[in-house]
Motif scaffolding. Structure first.
Motif, PDB file in Angstrom:
ATOM      1  N   UNK A  21       0.852  -1.207   0.000  1.00 41.13           N
ATOM      2  CA  UNK A  21       0.000   0.000   0.000  1.00 41.13           C
ATOM      3  C   UNK A  21       0.884   1.252   0.000  1.00 41.13           C
ATOM      4  N   UNK A  22       1.963   1.242   0.776  1.00 38.57           N
ATOM      5  CA  UNK A  22       2.873   2.405   0.801  1.00 38.57           C
ATOM      6  C   UNK A  22       3.507   2.605  -0.579  1.00 38.57           C
ATOM      7  N   UNK A  23       3.915   1.500  -1.206  1.00 36.37           N
ATOM      8  CA  UNK A  23       4.538   1.571  -2.531  1.00 36.37           C
ATOM      9  C   UNK A  23       3.531   2.090  -3.571  1.00 36.37           C
ATOM     10  N   UNK A  24       2.328   1.531  -3.530  1.00 34.40           N
ATOM     11  CA  UNK A  24       1.293   1.932  -4.499  1.00 34.40           C
ATOM     12  C   UNK A  24       0.940   3.407  -4.303  1.00 34.40           C
ATOM     13  N   UNK A  25       0.848   3.843  -3.032  1.00 36.20           N
ATOM     14  CA  UNK A  25       0.512   5.249  -2.755  1.00 36.20           C
ATOM     15  C   UNK A  25       1.564   6.181  -3.358  1.00 36.20           C
TER      16      UNK A  25
END
Ligand code: PMT
Length: 402
Positions: free
Chosen positions: A392-396
């Motif tokens: 999720x951090x990477x996608x954000x």
């Protein structure tokens, strides 16, 4: 709301008088929904007994690095992988110094080196020791490496001094631990996430499905909600509780899933973690199929293609940022890149499902994310909760750059 619901916390207890507060901390973490495993240093054991922490945490306390029996049960690497957060309270000046230098001479410091999870320290020491330039240099070094510090607070100390160095109270530490999971990276964004398998009926009592448990998709939904997003989770039939603050829509077939996703649009980011059946029986028999002597021992089912949910949403005029998953048993990266292109995706998460310890229905996962330039970013084996937060951090980040 239990802010630490199902979070796995390794609590390290160092050798300081504040170790007496660790007992209360275990209770508070559990009250907030966390699962707690305690690791004690030799010094910690001088201040509070392992039995107390075992009774409060509900699990045997981990004490020694070089104990074959303990390593056979849950060794330092398993503990490190199990953790969603490693919280050390109290963190003495000695522990801070050893951690700053990367020393791994006992179980706790080894777990810290081996974990991918966030690490937080609750310093507790005499005010002069805290103020000492050596401790302050260690503090800087730990912060620079991304290790978080909760406190210390200021006030009267067990030794009679007054000043900085008091360990924060248990409830303050439990709240600070919960804050570690609330990144706010996706505040104001709507995420649509698909999860689980689909079921394609053959007749009223039989269906075709696959081994997806929904764990990966649900973990992503939980992580996205913690990152501040509004989350719609469209899931096939699974046996999992709905994460807090997530709107869940239950569906059965691929066509139901597509309809539910279309109804949930528009969204900013789509993450398709569901294992959707590519084909369904052309005709669903209205009554239970009987053995038919005229067909001998065989049964021929005519199958037709299901709609591709991800490709359909990626082709819309109001197309979201699209993240697919590719579950493969061979040629993982090659097939993943093909799906990225064919389905017009921004990112694809390649999942090697030939390895039974990761992928379908396992507690852990290990994935590679591939972007349109075919750059690969690897996420090593960890719990699905941990992988989900990292994804999720990477996608954000990638969404913000897009
Ligand atoms: O649920 P778990 O037990 O935790 O396991 C996790 C998982 C292995 C199911 C998950 O991580 C995963 O890899 N999901 C994708 C599984 C899959 O079947 O992928 P695929 O290669 O068939 O499909 C590629 C992508 O297109 C996927 O994002 C899929 O959701 C999507 N798709 C596929 C077919 C279809 N008709 N519609 C789709 O949207």
């Amino acid at each position: 709301m239990q802010r630490l619901y199902r979070k796995r916390i390794v609590l390290g207890v160092g050798g300081g008088i504040a170790a007496y507060k660790s007992a209360e901390l275990v209770r508070r973490l559990r009250d907030h929904g966390a699962e707690v495993r305690v690791v004690m240093t030799q010094g910690g054991r001088e201040f509070i007994t392992p039995l107390t922490l075992q009774a409060l945490s509900g699990h045997p306390v981990h004490l020694d690095l070089l104990d074959p029996a303990a390593e056979a049960a849950m060794g330092h690497i398993e503990l490190a992988r199990w953790a969603d957060l490693v919280l050390i309270a109290p963190a003495t000046a000695d522990l801070m110094a050893r951690l700053a230098q990367g020393v791994a001479n006992d179980l706790l410091t080894t777990v810290v080196l081996a974990t991918n999870a966030p690490v937080a320290l609750a310093p507790a020491m005499n005010q002069a020791m805290w103020a000492d330039p050596a401790t302050q240099a260690n503090r800087e070094q730990l912060l620079a490496r991304g290790i978080r510090l909760f406190g210390p607070g200021s006030g009267s100390q067990a030794c009679g001094d007054i000043g900085m160095g008091r360990m924060l109270e248990a409830e303050e530490l439990a709240r600070a631990a919960a804050d570690c999971f609330e990144t706010g990276m996706l505040t104001g964004r709507h995420l649509l996430i698909t999860a689980g398998p689909t079921q394609e009926n053959i007749d009223p009592v039989r269906y075709i499905t696959n081994h997806s448990s929904g764990k990966m998709g649900f973990a992503l939904a939980e992580a996205a909600a913690e990152a501040g997003a509004r989350v719609t989770l469209v899931t096939g039939p699974v046996f999992l509780p709905t994460p807090d603050r997530v709107q869940r829509i239950d569906v059965v077939s691929a066509r139901d899933m597509l309809a539910a996703c279309e109804a949930a649009m528009p969204c900013d980011i789509l993450i398709a973690a569901a294992a959707v059946a590519d084909y369904r029986p052309e005709v669903v028999a209205p009554h239970k199929l009987k053995k038919d002597p005229s067909t001998g021992d065989g049964l021929l089912l005519q199958m037709v293609r299901n709609p591709d949910i991800l490709a359909t949403l990626a082709g819309r005029a109001d197309r979201p940022f699209c993240v697919g998953f590719a579950a493969e048993t061979e040629n993982l990266l090659e097939y993943a890149v093909r799906k990225l292109r064919d389905k017009n995706l921004d990112l694809i998460v390649a999942n090697d499902v030939a390895n039974p310890s990761i992928g379908f229905n396992s507690e852990d996962n290990a994935v590679s994310v591939i972007d349109r330039q075919q750059h690969e970013t690897r996420f090593g084996q960890a719990s699905k909760g941990h992988i989900a937060r990292a994804l999720v951090a990477f996608i954000a980040e990638r969404y913000k750059e897009s």
